[in-house]
Design an enzyme around this catalytic site. Structure first.
Site, PDB file in Angstrom:
ATOM      1  N   GLY A   1       0.840  -1.192   0.000  1.00  0.00           N
ATOM      2  CA  GLY A   1       0.000   0.000   0.000  1.00  0.00           C
ATOM      3  C   GLY A   1       0.871   1.236   0.000  1.00  0.00           C
ATOM      4  CB  ALA A   2       4.341   1.562  -0.918  1.00  0.00           C
ATOM      5  CB  SER A   3       0.891   3.847  -4.858  1.00  0.00           C
ATOM      6  OG  SER A   3      -0.434   3.671  -4.377  1.00  0.00           O
TER       7      SER A   3
ATOM      8  CB  SER B   1      -8.384   2.702  11.455  1.00  0.00           C
ATOM      9  OG  SER B   1      -9.222   3.815  11.687  1.00  0.00           O
TER      10      SER B   1
ATOM     11  CE1 TYR C   1     -10.268   1.718   6.072  1.00  0.00           C
ATOM     12  CE2 TYR C   1     -10.939   2.894   8.059  1.00  0.00           C
ATOM     13  CZ  TYR C   1      -9.948   2.506   7.166  1.00  0.00           C
ATOM     14  OH  TYR C   1      -8.645   2.897   7.383  1.00  0.00           O
TER      15      TYR C   1
ATOM     16  N   GLY D   1      -0.134   8.211   0.461  1.00  0.00           N
ATOM     17  CA  GLY D   1      -0.473   8.332   1.875  1.00  0.00           C
ATOM     18  C   GLY D   1       0.572   7.810   2.832  1.00  0.00           C
ATOM     19  CB  ILE D   2       0.109   5.906   5.995  1.00  0.00           C
ATOM     20  CG1 ILE D   2      -0.761   6.922   6.746  1.00  0.00           C
ATOM     21  CG2 ILE D   2       0.979   5.129   6.976  1.00  0.00           C
ATOM     22  CD1 ILE D   2      -1.854   6.291   7.593  1.00  0.00           C
ATOM     23  N   GLY D   3       1.614   4.767   3.475  1.00  0.00           N
ATOM     24  CA  GLY D   3       2.561   3.811   2.928  1.00  0.00           C
ATOM     25  C   GLY D   3       3.692   4.476   2.173  1.00  0.00           C
TER      26      GLY D   3
END
Length: 341
Positions: A15-17, A144, A157, A19-21
Site C-alpha cells: 500500500g505504498a503508492s 485505525s 471499513y 499516503g501513509i505507505g
C-alpha cells in the site's frame, strides 16, 4: 525480543503508492533500509522508486492487488529472490465506501473487507514463514482508531478494522505460545491528512472528510519506524485518538451520543461528488499518488506520540507527577489536621 536496526533491515511496505505507505517507504529508505514497495498503481510505484533512488536509497517495486493471495505471495517471493530475506512487513493498504449501510451493495461491502481485512491477513500469511526462517522480525499492520470505535458512514471499513484487531490478537498469542520472537503491532491512526478521502467511493453526494482535527502522515510513519525497532503491541497515533480510546472504554453510550451530534455533518464537505467519480475501490487513482491530502488547514500537532516513542521520558514524567502530587499532599497535611485541644 530484539529487532534489527533499521539500516540493517529489508522492509516490505504494502500500500505504498500514496499516503501513509508512501511516506513510510521514503522514511525507511532514508534511514538505510532496503525497501520493497507494493501497490496496485504502477505509476505511483514508479514515481516512488525514482524518488527513493534520487535520494540514494535502495528499493524494488512489485504491482499487486492485496485481495488476491497469490499476488501478495508474489511480493514475499520477489523480496526473497532479490534480498534473500525479510525483516519487517508493513501493511498499509485499504479501501472504503462512504455510505449509509442500507445504501451499500453486498459487492461493495465485500470488496472493502477483501482489501482492508483479507489483504492484511494475506500479508501476514505470506510474511510469517520467512520471518520464522529469519528467526525474528516484525509484522506491522496499519489499522485505525475505527478498530476501537466504529463510525457512521463507514460500516464496512469499521468492520474490517475490528476484524483486523481480533485477527492480530489471536496471532500474537499463538506466536508467543510457540516462542517465536516476532513482534505483531497494530498502528491505530486517528484522522490523517492523506488522499484516503479523495480516493474513497462516496454515496453521500459530496466529497467525504474525516472528523477533524487531522494529523500529517509523517506522524504515522514515525510510529511505524519506531515499532520496526521496538516491539510494540499497539500504537495510537494522534492525541484525539487517545482521547477517543479512553472515552470508548469509559462510556460507549456517550460516544454514541457525540457521534449522533457530530459524526454525520462533520464527515461531509460542501464539494459535490457522485459515486461514479473516480475512486480506488476496484482500480487505482493515479492522480492521488502522493503523501498528503487536501486538508492541511485542519492539521494539528500531536504531543502524546513523542512520549510513546520515548518511554524513558514518559515514565520520568509520570514518576515526577506522582512525586509532585505526593509532595503537595504531604505539605497540605498540616492544613487539614484537627487543631482542637
Amino acid at each position: 525480543m530484539q529487532l534489527k536496526p533499521i539500516d540493517q533491515q529489508v522492509v516490505i511496505i504494502v500500500g505504498a503508492s500514496s499516503g501513509i505507505g508512501r511516506e513510510t517507504a521514503l522514511r525507511f529508505a532514508q534511514q538505510g533500509a532496503k525497501v520493497v514497495v507494493s501497490a496496485r498503481s504502477e505509476s505511483g510505484l514508479q514515481s516512488l522508486i525514482e524518488e527513493i533512488h534520487q535520494s540514494g536509497g535502495e528499493a524494488t517495486a512489485i504491482t499487486a492487488d492485496v485481495s488476491h493471495f497469490e499476488q501478495v505471495q508474489a511480493i514475499a517471493d520477489k523480496t526473497i529472490a532479490t534480498y534473500g530475506r525479510m525483516d519487517t512487513w508493513v501493511h498499509a493498504s485499504a479501501a472504503t465506501v462512504f455510505s449509509l449501510f442500507d445504501q451499500m451493495t453486498p459487492k461493495e461491502f465485500k470488496r472493502v473487507i477483501d482489501v482492508s481485512l483479507m489483504g492484511q491477513v494475506y500479508g501476514a500469511m505470506a510474511a510469517l514463514p520467512h520471518l520464522k526462517q529469519e528467526g525474528r522480525g516484525a509484522l506491522i499492520h496499519v489499522s485505525s482508531m475505527e478498530g476501537r470505535r466504529a463510525l457512521p458512514f463507514q460500516s464496512a471499513y469499521s468492520a474490517a478494522k475490528h476484524g483486523m484487531e481480533g485477527f492480530l490478537e489471536s496471532l500474537r498469542v499463538e506466536l508467543a505460545h510457540e516462542k517465536w520472537p516476532i513482534s505483531v503491532t497494530s498502528i491505530k491512526p486517528a484522522v490523517i491528512n492523506t488522499p484516503f478521502y479523495d480516493k474513497g467511493r462516496t454515496k453521500l453526494g459530496v466529497k467525504p472528510t474525516g472528523i477533524p482535527p487531522y494529523y500529517q502522515p509523517g506522524l504515522v510513519a514515525d510510529a511505524i519506524l519506531y515499532t520496526a525497532e521496538h516491539p510494540t503491541r499497539d500504537f495510537i497515533v494522534g492525541d484525539v485518538g487517545r482521547i477517543l480510546d479512553v472515552a470508548q472504554r469509559l462510556s460507549p453510550g456517550l460516544v454514541d451520543s457525540l457521534l449522533l451530534l457530530a459524526g454525520f455533518p462533520l464527515q461531509k464537505t460542501e464539494q459535490l461528488k457522485s459515486e461514479d467519480a473516480p475512486n480506488n475501490l476496484y482500480e487505482p487513482v493515479p492522480e492521488h499518488d502522493k503523501v498528503t491530502g487536501e486538508f492541511d488547514h485542519l492539521v494539528v500537532p500531536s504531543l502524546t506520540d513523542w512520549f510513546d516513542r520515548h518511554p524513558v521520558a514518559k515514565n520520568s514524567l509520570i514518576a515526577g507527577s506522582v512525586i509532585g502530587v505526593a509532595a503537595l499532599a504531604w505539605l497540605a497535611t498540616p492544613l487539614f489536621q484537627d487543631t482542637r485541644v
